[in-house]
Design a protein around this motif. Structure first.
Motif, PDB file in Angstrom:
ATOM      1  N   GLY A 123       0.788  -1.230   0.000  1.00 39.15           N
ATOM      2  CA  GLY A 123       0.000   0.000   0.000  1.00 39.15           C
ATOM      3  C   GLY A 123       0.816   1.273   0.000  1.00 39.15           C
ATOM      4  O   GLY A 123       0.267   2.370   0.042  1.00 39.15           O
ATOM      5  N   CYS A 161      -1.226   1.101  -6.039  1.00 42.18           N
ATOM      6  CA  CYS A 161      -1.714   1.319  -4.668  1.00 42.18           C
ATOM      7  C   CYS A 161      -1.578   2.763  -4.234  1.00 42.18           C
ATOM      8  O   CYS A 161      -2.170   3.158  -3.227  1.00 42.18           O
ATOM      9  N   ALA A 170     -11.484  -3.833   7.711  1.00 47.85           N
ATOM     10  CA  ALA A 170     -10.100  -3.455   8.022  1.00 47.85           C
ATOM     11  C   ALA A 170      -9.950  -3.508   9.535  1.00 47.85           C
ATOM     12  O   ALA A 170     -10.934  -3.369  10.265  1.00 47.85           O
ATOM     13  N   TRP A 217     -12.897  -2.361   0.742  1.00 48.62           N
ATOM     14  CA  TRP A 217     -11.837  -2.388   1.749  1.00 48.62           C
ATOM     15  C   TRP A 217     -11.270  -0.995   1.964  1.00 48.62           C
ATOM     16  O   TRP A 217     -10.961  -0.601   3.087  1.00 48.62           O
ATOM     17  N   TRP A 218     -11.147  -0.244   0.876  1.00 45.98           N
ATOM     18  CA  TRP A 218     -10.575   1.088   1.026  1.00 45.98           C
ATOM     19  C   TRP A 218     -11.452   1.957   1.911  1.00 45.98           C
ATOM     20  O   TRP A 218     -10.966   2.698   2.772  1.00 45.98           O
ATOM     21  N   LYS A 258     -10.963   0.927   5.454  1.00 43.88           N
ATOM     22  CA  LYS A 258      -9.687   1.408   5.987  1.00 43.88           C
ATOM     23  C   LYS A 258      -9.753   2.905   6.279  1.00 43.88           C
ATOM     24  O   LYS A 258      -9.257   3.371   7.305  1.00 43.88           O
ATOM     25  N   ASP A 266      -9.221   4.615   9.902  1.00 46.21           N
ATOM     26  CA  ASP A 266      -8.228   5.654  10.173  1.00 46.21           C
ATOM     27  C   ASP A 266      -8.836   6.807  10.968  1.00 46.21           C
ATOM     28  O   ASP A 266      -8.128   7.533  11.659  1.00 46.21           O
ATOM     29  N   TRP A 280      -5.861  -7.530   6.537  1.00 39.20           N
ATOM     30  CA  TRP A 280      -4.953  -6.724   7.348  1.00 39.20           C
ATOM     31  C   TRP A 280      -4.137  -5.814   6.436  1.00 39.20           C
ATOM     32  O   TRP A 280      -3.767  -6.199   5.328  1.00 39.20           O
ATOM     33  N   SER A 281      -3.827  -4.628   6.918  1.00 40.59           N
ATOM     34  CA  SER A 281      -2.855  -3.792   6.213  1.00 40.59           C
ATOM     35  C   SER A 281      -1.472  -4.410   6.423  1.00 40.59           C
ATOM     36  O   SER A 281      -1.282  -5.245   7.317  1.00 40.59           O
ATOM     37  N   ARG A 282      -0.506  -4.003   5.623  1.00 41.75           N
ATOM     38  CA  ARG A 282       0.856  -4.507   5.846  1.00 41.75           C
ATOM     39  C   ARG A 282       1.370  -4.092   7.217  1.00 41.75           C
ATOM     40  O   ARG A 282       2.081  -4.824   7.897  1.00 41.75           O
ATOM     41  N   GLU A 283       0.976  -2.910   7.655  1.00 40.14           N
ATOM     42  CA  GLU A 283       1.443  -2.443   8.959  1.00 40.14           C
ATOM     43  C   GLU A 283       0.944  -3.365  10.071  1.00 40.14           C
ATOM     44  O   GLU A 283       1.689  -3.711  10.996  1.00 40.14           O
ATOM     45  N   ASN A 314       6.468  -1.644   7.696  1.00 39.56           N
ATOM     46  CA  ASN A 314       6.182  -1.981   6.299  1.00 39.56           C
ATOM     47  C   ASN A 314       7.530  -2.199   5.600  1.00 39.56           C
ATOM     48  O   ASN A 314       8.588  -2.033   6.207  1.00 39.56           O
TER      49      ASN A 314
END
Ligand code: FES
Ligand code: FES
Lengths: 151, 757
Positions: free
Chosen positions: A39, A58, B261, B303-304, B307, B311, B457-460, B691
């Protein structure tokens, strides 16, 4: 409504204009061949072609790609497998396969611009991450395609 | 799910049925049900494994059910090869299919392997524990892919399933020709009649063959007759992986599906205290915020959008007791435990302590490695649907049985009401044996009954909420005699237990008194070298950081520790590192051959190019033996560049040499990433990395030339998925010493410590 051109077709999407192209492709349009890896433009899993250039979808807002020609992995081999895809099969490149659509799109874009890339060209253009470590085979497959192209 | 009702048949063949006009043969280990009724000893020595289906369509397509999960290791090719070999199938007609969850597909090898004993140890206590583990794995019918056990697990049953199906097809053909089966033979998907040109395709015979009683003891081929096993057959999953059609968990799409998310408590041991979802109402596509295991998930129609809403969510965490923890404190604790902790002895021969006390020359060194994340390319994800007392789960996972089990618990439905779909895995490396993402997805699905939800999951989150490869330290003391031969070897390792951490997550109420965790000392307590006086110990040092199975587990650090120290010993003895190892391998001819192959192919003994250092390492794990020679250069600034790696491997019988080579390359890259860059650190109880920009991965530009040489020993099957990883870090560290004269005793290798001047 935004109008996009994807794999040669016009597609209309109704999303917030700052939505990254990646999520429009995957969730709105169902083109799940393009992958999410980080992302933040750090891994290349989401690589697509924008007017022939490899870009990391992304971090590209969908509003920035209206009017441009977008090609995804689904469109790359639509008229028969692309030479890169053929070389990937011949050299048995993929392992888990997750990074491979991005790796293939980056490789195809490089060859379109530079049919005989040097090792340094490969190093510079293919910065995609493959956690399975298929790099050696990616190099071999690319050398083969480049060699063939050069006759 | 697919449990056959006919108990007597199930004893051996689990299902024979006409499915879509095809022949379906399922194979189960003989004695399984008998064993359920007759206690203990009836089992004999055949306790392992039992999986497999063969399905033949009218068009001759052979579909093989694979009970293991494809995460890149090529198992959906290797296991069908075993079936196809005995079936004499035409490889181009073979397809793989993920087997459904069923007790009978359990992996019997993996639990046996997780015991703290050498596989060759026949001691009474070891046998008893192993027996208990087998019993447990049978009771659970645990389907799991890990510990590089898949091919071993499938070797017997897959071949028997293929051979049995072949005999059924031959029987039908013989009847049609009115001849004896002995007058028939098979080749590439056909039954042929001797002495005549007549032949019948498997597709023509399958329907009738399915009516027959499957032979229980089909004749297996002699090794010399193999046509497919041992060849580089193309992988069955490659075409779908080059055109974007391969379905990973993250690609699951269902009608009316929602997306979730997640954010988890940044501090280990902390918990969700409160959140305010009121502000999220009215955000585009927002549906719900749901408290889940470890944190809170936000559900939306993409998903966006999920997320973006997440946030904006204000979350209050109870950070718990570990909010001040940092990496320095963890290593300080290890240091204290090294000196004062309670040590468990994993291996002891002779009197190492006594010999050290008397020795004239003692060599001593201490090593350390950091926590590491798995960072599978495909971030954690899971899709679930809950409703009408049922739960359906789509997950890239390494254990469908565990998925079914934890999903049934999370959904409060019984085991049989859960359906599990296993997709391709975008990498596993042990991370996907964990079940956190499954529990979370099912919890979210329960909040929106009837609607499927995909949690991504986000990469974070993926980097910060992993189950990490443990950080560990290891101290050695060894003595040399006047001729430079080792007199004594003492080694104490300190770190947390992976198995314990895993079990605590799985059975938090278990509170079991676990036996010593084999993974702590694996690779250190089973050295092949002749060391007459040896003692290997481990001190359990728990930390709040969850630890898990990470490609090659304990071997990932013990190989670095032991093979680097052995190199130091060789230097202290004034000997060449390769020759020094050779001298200690007299009773291990397989190891010696592997080591010699790597050394010869790498040109060991010749002078390397200017500026190049060469290092060697040997390590056995998962019943395979691997040696690697690395060539490195080190710049004035101390930057290490690995130029070339030569790898030799003996994994017994090579099913598919191309897959083995690919797995060695893969293991090398995985281990190199760890050796050169990998480090997860903590500050204020939080993981500092997030990340790929700060958790660096090896890339194509860093890739050394790598070559693999397979040493065929014909020994029992070993694994291949993990075994390429352990030796690379010590091979590189030893090469750095050869190039610079500086020892690397801590990973990752730091340029600052190698810079000149
Ligand atoms: S997901 Fe776009 S670069 Fe990683
Ligand atoms: S093939 Fe698995 S990440 Fe590249």
């Amino acid at each position: 409504m935004l109008e996009l051109r994807i794999n040669g077709e016009a597609r209309q999407v109704d999303v917030e204009p700052d939505t990254p192209l990646l999520w429009v492709l995957r969730d709105t349009l169902g083109l799940t061949g393009t992958k999410f890896g980080c992302g933040v433009a750090a891994c290349g899993a989401c690589t697509v072609h924008l007017d022939g250039e490899a870009v990391r979808s992304c971090v590209i807002p969908v509003s920035a790609v209206a009017g441009k020609e977008i090609t995804t992995i689904e469109g790359l081999g639509a008229k028969g497998l692309h030479p890169v895809q053929q070389a990937w099969i011949a050299h048995q490149v993929p392992q888990c396969g997750y990074c491979q659509p991005g790796m293939i799109m980056a490789s195809a874009a490089l060859l379109a611009k530079n049919p005989r890339p040097s090792e340094a060209d490969l190093d510079a253009a293919l910065s995609n991450i493959c956690r399975c470590g298929t790099y050696g085979r990616v190099k071999k497959a690319m050398r083969a395609v480049a060699g063939r192209k050069g006759g | 799910m697919s449990g056959p009702k006919n108990k007597s048949r199930r004893r051996f063949f689990i299902a024979v049925a006409l499915v879509g006009g095809g022949l379906l043969v399922g194979y189960a280990l003989r004695g399984r049900d008998r064993l359920a009724r007759v206690p203990a000893f009836a089992r004999g020595g055949k306790a392992f494994a039992l999986n497999g289906w063969v399905k033949i369509g009218p068009d001759g397509t052979v579909t093989v059910a694979v009970p293991h999960q494809e995460m890149g290791q090529g198992i959906t090719t290797a296991l069908p090869m075993l079936v196809a070999e005995e079936l004499d199938a035409d490889w181009s007609t073979v397809r793989a299919e993920q087997a459904p969850v069923d007790k009978i597909y359990g992996n019997m090898v993996v639990l046996g392997d997780s015991l703290p004993f050498d596989p060759d140890d026949r001691g009474a206590f070891a046998s008893a524990l192993r027996w208990v583990a087998h019993k447990a794995s049978e009771t659970l019918g645990l389907m799991v892919t890990g510990g590089s056990t898949s091919v071993r697990d499938g070797w017997e049953p897959m071949r028997v399933a293929g051979a049995s199906a072949r005999e059924m097809l031959v029987a039908v053909a013989a009847k049609r020709w009115n001849t004896a089966p002995a007058e028939c033979f098979t080749d590439a998907g056909y039954v042929l009649r001797r002495g005549s040109g007549e032949k019948l395709g498997y597709g023509e015979l399958a329907a009738e063959a399915a009516q027959l009683e499957p032979p229980r003891k089909p004749k297996l081929k002699a090794r010399a007759d193999y046509k497919l096993i041992g060849t580089p057959a193309p992988r069955l999953d490659t075409p779908a992986k080059v055109d974007g059609s391969a379905q990973f968990g993250i690609d699951v799409r269902l009608p009316h599906m929602l997306y979730a998310a997640i954010r988890q408590c940044p501090v280990f041991g902390g918990a969700l205290k409160a959140y305010d979802a009121a502000k999220l109402r009215g955000l585009p596509g927002f549906k719900a915020a749901v408290p889940v295991l470890g944190g809170v998930a936000v559900v939306a129609d993409s998903w966006w959008r999920a997320k973006r809403a997440l946030d904006q969510l204000e979350i209050t965490w109870d950070e718990g007791p570990h909010a001040a923890l940092d990496s320095g404190a963890i290593f300080a604790q290890y240091g204290r435990d090294l000196e004062h902790g309670k040590a468990t002895t994993y291996a002891e021969r002779g009197d190492a302590v006594g010999a050290l006390a008397k020795a004239a020359k003692v060599v001593e060194a201490e090593y350390r490695v950091p926590f590491l994340a798995h960072a599978t390319m495909e971030p954690m994800n899971c899709t679930a649907r809950f409703g009408n007392g049922r739960c359906e789960v789509w997950a890239p996972n390494q254990s469908p049985t565990l998925v079914q089990w934890v999903a049934s618990r999370a959904a409060s439905v019984d085991f049989g009401s859960v359906t599990v779909h296993t997709t391709f895995l975008g990498g596993g490396f042990g991370r996907r044996a964990e079940m956190d993402y499954v529990v979370q997805a099912v919890t979210v699905a329960k909040a929106v009954p009837g609607t499927p939800v995909k949690l991504v999951w986000s990469r974070e989150e993926d980097i910060r909420h992993d189950t990490y490869r443990p950080a560990a330290i290891s101290k050695f003391r060894a003595a040399l005699d006047g001729a430079g031969a080792p007199l004594a070897w003492w080694n104490r390792i300190v770190g947390p237990s992976v198995t314990r951490s895993f079990m605590d997550r799985l059975l938090p109420w278990g509170g079991m008194d676990y036996p010593p965790d084999k993974t702590n000392a694996e690779g250190a307590d089973d050295l092949p070298y002749e060391l007459a006086n040896l003692r290997v110990e481990h001190v359990l040092s728990k930390t709040p950081v969850p630890v898990g199975f990470w490609r090659s587990v304990g071997h990932s650090y013990n190989a670095f520790f032991t093979e680097c120290f052995l190199d130091e010993l060789a230097a202290a003895a004034g000997k060449d590192p390769y020759q020094f190892r050779r001298g200690l391998l007299a009773t291990h001819p397989r190891h010696l051959r592997v080591l010699a192959t790597a050394a010869e192919k790498a040109g060991w003994g010749t002078t390397p190019a200017p500026g190049i250092g060469r290092g060697i390492a040997l390590h056995a794990s998962f019943r395979a033996i691997v040696a690697q020679v690395a060539e490195v250069s080190v710049t004035d600034k101390g930057e290490v560049r690995v130029q070339r790696v030569v790898c030799a491997v003996d994994c017994g019988t090579a099913i598919n040499p191309d897959t083995i080579a690919a797995q060695m390359e893969s293991g090398i890259v995985f281990g190199l990433t760890a050796a050169l860059y990998g480090e997860i650190t903590l500050d204020k109880g939080r993981i500092e990395q997030a990340n790929f920009p700060d958790y660096r991965m090896l890339r194509l530009a860093d890739m050394p030339e790598a070559e693999t040489h397979i040493v065929e020993s014909g020994a029992a099957l070993g694994g291949i998925g993990e075994v390429g990883t352990p030796p690379i870090a010590p091979a590189v560290a030893n090469a750095v010493f050869a190039a610079t004269g500086k020892r690397v005793r801590s990973l990752p290798i730091r340029a600052s410590e190698l810079a000149r001047g």
